[in-house]
Design a protein around this motif. Structure first.
Motif, short mmCIF file in Angstrom:
data_model
loop_
_atom_site.label_atom_id
_atom_site.label_comp_id
_atom_site.label_asym_id
_atom_site.label_seq_id
_atom_site.Cartn_x
_atom_site.Cartn_y
_atom_site.Cartn_z
N MET A 130 4.79 1.56 1.32
CA MET A 130 5.88 2.01 0.43
C MET A 130 6.75 3.06 1.11
SD MET A 130 4.40 2.35 -3.41
CE MET A 130 3.42 1.06 -4.16
N GLU A 131 6.09 3.92 1.90
CA GLU A 131 6.83 5.01 2.55
C GLU A 131 7.89 4.50 3.53
OE1 GLU A 131 3.81 7.54 4.15
OE2 GLU A 131 3.15 8.19 2.16
N SER A 136 0.86 -1.18 0.00
CA SER A 136 0.00 0.00 0.00
C SER A 136 0.90 1.24 0.00
CB SER A 136 -0.87 0.01 1.25
OG SER A 136 -0.04 0.20 2.40
N ARG A 137 0.31 2.39 -0.22
CA ARG A 137 1.10 3.62 -0.26
C ARG A 137 1.82 3.85 1.08
NH1 ARG A 137 -1.71 8.27 -3.55
NH2 ARG A 137 -1.38 6.73 -5.16
N GLU A 138 1.13 3.55 2.18
CA GLU A 138 1.73 3.73 3.51
C GLU A 138 2.92 2.80 3.69
OE1 GLU A 138 -1.63 3.13 3.13
OE2 GLU A 138 -2.14 5.24 3.29
#
Length: 205
Positions: free
Chosen positions: A92-93, A88-90
């Motif tokens: 990936m961070e 998810s984008r979170e």
């Protein structure tokens, strides 16, 4: 009506069409009914034991995946599997490889990095082949995988796709996909430019 209810709860609509058929036929017909008129019969399915034979949620899922994967041959990854194993984008961070992520300028070639050492061309074909129409000779010829296994470029690959639209879709759906426990970083490939131009570009920013 009261007499018939224990045997045919909730099948009044179907019963109306076929009142004297044997149970096996009734079952086949009612399944056809659901496919033709899913929304009308969802309530009936939920209220009766018939739902155990043909659950409403799975028929919804089936319809959705069929829409998406209708024309994708089974030798390639399905969209469902891509989504399931994608960060998810979170998430990936949390990875340094995505820290300064920029998709780049759209074109028909994509650049993939952070590949595990056991990745082979067939693994990349399994994922990115879903964006190519192999029945078209033109698209087939344009599909090109260059996986780097030596030197500084190790763990990186360049993939040529038939057009910009296919490349954009591949980037959106495959970026962050975890292959052999390593998330892939997918970007548009940069065309080779002289170093001077690249430096000027940086200054402008």
């Amino acid at each position: 009506d009261v007499f018939e209810q224990p045997q045919h709860v909730g099948h009044k609509k179907i019963e109306f069409h076929i009142s004297t058929e044997i149970p096996a036929v009734l079952q086949i017909n009612s399944e056809k009914e659901e496919k033709n008129d899913l929304y009308a019969t969802t309530e009936e399915i939920n209220n009766t034991g018939f739902g155990r034979i043909f659950p409403a949620p799975s028929s919804h899922d089936k319809m959705e995946t069929e829409e998406e994967d209708d024309e994708i041959p089974s030798e390639f990854i399905s969209r469902k599997d891509l989504e399931k194993n994608r960060l998810s984008r979170e998430e990936m961070e949390k990875y340094s490889v995505f820290k300064n992520y920029e998709p780049g300028d759209p074109n028909c070639r994509i650049y993939v990095k952070n590949l595990a050492k056991q990745v082979q061309e067939k693994d990349l074909k399994f994922i990115f082949g879903r964006y190519v129409d192999f029945q078209s000779e033109v698209e087939r010829n344009m599909f090109d995988i260059r996986l780097m296994k030596e030197g500084r470029m190790k763990g990186q690959a360049f993939i040529g796709l038939p057009n910009e639209k296919a490349a954009a879709k591949a980037l959106k759906e495959a970026n962050g996909y975890v292959l052999f426990e390593k998330p892939m970083v997918v970007q548009f490939a940069r065309s080779a430019r002289p170093k001077q131009d690249a430096n000027e570009g940086k200054r402008k920013k």
